[in-house]
Scaffold this active site. Structure first.
Site, mmCIF file in Angstrom:
data_model
loop_
_atom_site.group_PDB
_atom_site.id
_atom_site.type_symbol
_atom_site.label_atom_id
_atom_site.label_comp_id
_atom_site.label_asym_id
_atom_site.label_seq_id
_atom_site.Cartn_x
_atom_site.Cartn_y
_atom_site.Cartn_z
ATOM 1 N N CYS B 33 22.762 67.697 -34.186
ATOM 2 C CA CYS B 33 22.876 67.003 -35.474
ATOM 3 C C CYS B 33 23.416 67.986 -36.507
ATOM 4 O O CYS B 33 23.168 69.177 -36.418
ATOM 5 C CB CYS B 33 21.510 66.518 -35.954
ATOM 6 N N LYS B 68 18.301 69.134 -26.166
ATOM 7 C CA LYS B 68 19.621 68.546 -25.843
ATOM 8 C C LYS B 68 20.695 69.272 -26.631
ATOM 9 O O LYS B 68 20.778 69.144 -27.852
ATOM 10 C CB LYS B 68 19.617 67.050 -26.164
ATOM 11 N N GLY B 147 29.306 61.690 -18.444
ATOM 12 C CA GLY B 147 30.291 60.943 -17.653
ATOM 13 C C GLY B 147 29.907 60.653 -16.224
ATOM 14 O O GLY B 147 30.773 60.404 -15.387
ATOM 15 N N THR B 169 26.709 56.219 -20.639
ATOM 16 C CA THR B 169 27.830 55.289 -20.818
ATOM 17 C C THR B 169 28.011 54.324 -19.642
ATOM 18 O O THR B 169 28.283 53.143 -19.854
ATOM 19 C CB THR B 169 29.132 56.085 -21.046
#
Lengths: 306, 207
Positions: B33, B68, B147, B169
């Site tokens: 962030c 993360k 991915g 995704t």
């Protein structure tokens, strides 16, 4: 045999996209300061599911759109008016469509277990979707988002849609028919032949008012005057609108004159439709320090007021 | 349940974890962030900021902490080491890549927020490199994220040192993607008569 369509030249494509960009800019300007997230729903939202829906029918309708009829019983039985689906588009001609596409649920037929969506071919995803044949299966996720809600005691409702935006309000016309609410649907579009909703309104017993650019009846002053005349004896109890920011502003202005609530459904590009990817920031004025609402989970239906 | 916590300042994570009390089984600290104390640079691209954020949270909870990390760090190894030094139980590598997509011809921003995170199969080779670098530099597990669509993609990440994978995704278009991947990995292990993925990778290396 249908005549071969000449593909558009680069200049025509650019001109068409420039029109779209101008429309989008006008849309954004018209919506500025108009929308807010609706208060909590009266009931729970149906649990979304994914389903391998069979394509029952897929046909060209109203000159420029395609109607996709899908067999998916759970969604047909649970979807609320104004909710949407994410449709995963199968690969086509070597083109792989990574992300699913959001589509408004146009019709629900719980008896037959089918739903209908209507879309225009606009880009890679809808071009690939247009190649899907009846009998094929499509992966769909839904029903998603929060839909239109009739205020309690509604006896008369006005629905306004522009182009394919009519489909987002059609579920509320269905609900009006089952609840004994007198519905009027204004369908706005470029040409009479492209308008969606005439047959649906005849079936559902709703009044259908077509307004078009080609007849000079769809511009805002003319449409505003028409609606003020139409409801001179008594305003509707609620207004639902979708398909253009300028129409949402007109609806909000009429709502203020009539002192009735207005709900607007927004269209947006989405990657997930579930509130996960945060791509569909809603054009709602918020404190910049706080994350703003999303079209997919906080909408697509918002309150609109001037 | 793993609760993901984000903040715009290194000292913003610990109060959230404290307020969450007994909720959740583990925490993911999303340090990708913008840091408002440092002109919007990513907290996760600054090892000192990571260490400060993770150390403060470590004082608040004994539950597993996963940090993360972002793609855009000058040294993913130093960032992973900072998380480990401050008491993280694992790092997740990586996150989406900040991107600005435009519409064709009109060149108008393609998404509502103008800038968004690029994810999906196109970032896989970029994140594979980062996972490889991170896994070589820390002893705590590295969770790979970037991915993954198939069991083969997951095995790519396991082969460069990942201990686990996340799928994002691919789930948008195929909500059952993760279940398919797990089943296929199980089948791979059964076919090669091994009990775990690590053995599978070792076996393939030996061949």
């Amino acid at each position: 045999m249908s005549p071969m369509k000449t593909p558009p030249t680069a200049a025509e494509t650019r001109a068409a996209l420039a029109r779209q960009a101008a429309f989008a800019a006008a849309d954004a300007a018209a919506l500025d300061g108009l929308l807010s997230v609706r208060p909590a729903e009266a009931g729970p939202r149906p649990e979304p599911i994914w389903d391998e829906a069979t394509v029952v029918n897929h046909e060209v309708v109203r000159e420029r759109y395609r109607r996709l009829t899908l067999s998916c019983g759970t969604i047909a039985a649970t979807a609320l008016a104004g909710q949407f689906l994410m449709i995963t588009v199968p690969p086509h001609g070597g083109e792989r469509i990574l992300l699913p596409r959001p589509m408004a649920i146009h019709r629900r037929n719980p008896e037959r277990g089918t739903i209908e969506v209507i879309y225009g071919v606009a880009g890679r995803g809808t071009t690939a979707l247009a190649a899907v044949k009846p009998g094929q299966r499509l992966l769909v996720t839904g029903p998603l988002g929060r839909g239109f809600e009739f205020p309690s005691g509604t006896r008369r409702a006005l629905m306004i849609g522009r182009g394919v935006g009519v489909c987002a309000v059609m579920g509320s016309v269905e609900d009006a028919a089952t609840r004994g609410i007198h519905a009027t649907l204004v369908a706005s579009g470029r040409t009479r032949g492209s308008l969606i909703g005439s047959a649906e309104c005849a079936e559902l017993g709703a009044r259908f008012i077509p307004v078009t650019d080609e007849e000079g009846t769809a511009d805002l002053p003319t449409l505003g005057a028409l609606l003020r005349r139409e409801f001179a004896a008594g305003p509707p109890d609620v207004v639902f609108v979708c398909g253009a920011g300028v129409l949402t502003r007109l609806a909000a202005e009429l709502g203020a004159e009539w002192d009735v609530p207005v709900q607007a459904s927004l269209e947006a590009h989405m990657a997930c439709g579930l509130g996960y990817c945060h791509g569909c920031a809603a054009p709602v004025r918020t404190d910049p320090a706080v994350e703003g609402p999303l079209v997919c989970v906080d909408g697509p239906v918002f309150d609109a007021a001037v | 349940m793993i609760i993901s916590v984000g903040a715009h300042r290194p000292n913003g994570y610990a109060p959230v974890v404290r307020d969450l009390g007994t909720a959740g089984d583990a925490f993911e600290l999303n340090v990708s962030c913008p840091n408002l104390d440092r002109d919007g640079t990513d907290i996760g691209s600054d090892p000192d900021a990571i260490e400060a954020a993770v150390a403060a949270v470590r004082l608040e909870t004994d539950k597993p902490l996963i940090v993360k990390l972002p793609v855009l760090a000058s040294s993913i190894a130093e960032c992973a080491q900072a998380a480990q030094a401050a008491g993280a139980d694992a790092v997740c590598v990586a996150n989406s890549i900040p991107a600005l997509p435009l519409e064709a011809y009109t060149r108008a921003p393609a998404i509502g927020n103008v800038i968004g995170g690029l994810s999906g199969p196109s970032i896989r080779p970029i994140v594979l490199r980062l996972v490889w670098l991170a896994a070589r530099s820390v002893d705590i597990p590295v969770i790979a994220c970037g991915g993954i669509e198939t069991a083969d993609d997951a095995l790519d990440y396991f082969s460069v040192g990942a201990s686990a994978v996340q799928v994002g995704t691919a789930s948008f278009a195929r909500p059952f993607a993760m279940v398919e991947i797990v089943r296929t990995l199980q089948q791979c292990c059964t076919d090669d008569r091994v009990t775990g993925i690590r053995d599978l990778i070792d076996l393939w290396r030996a061949q």
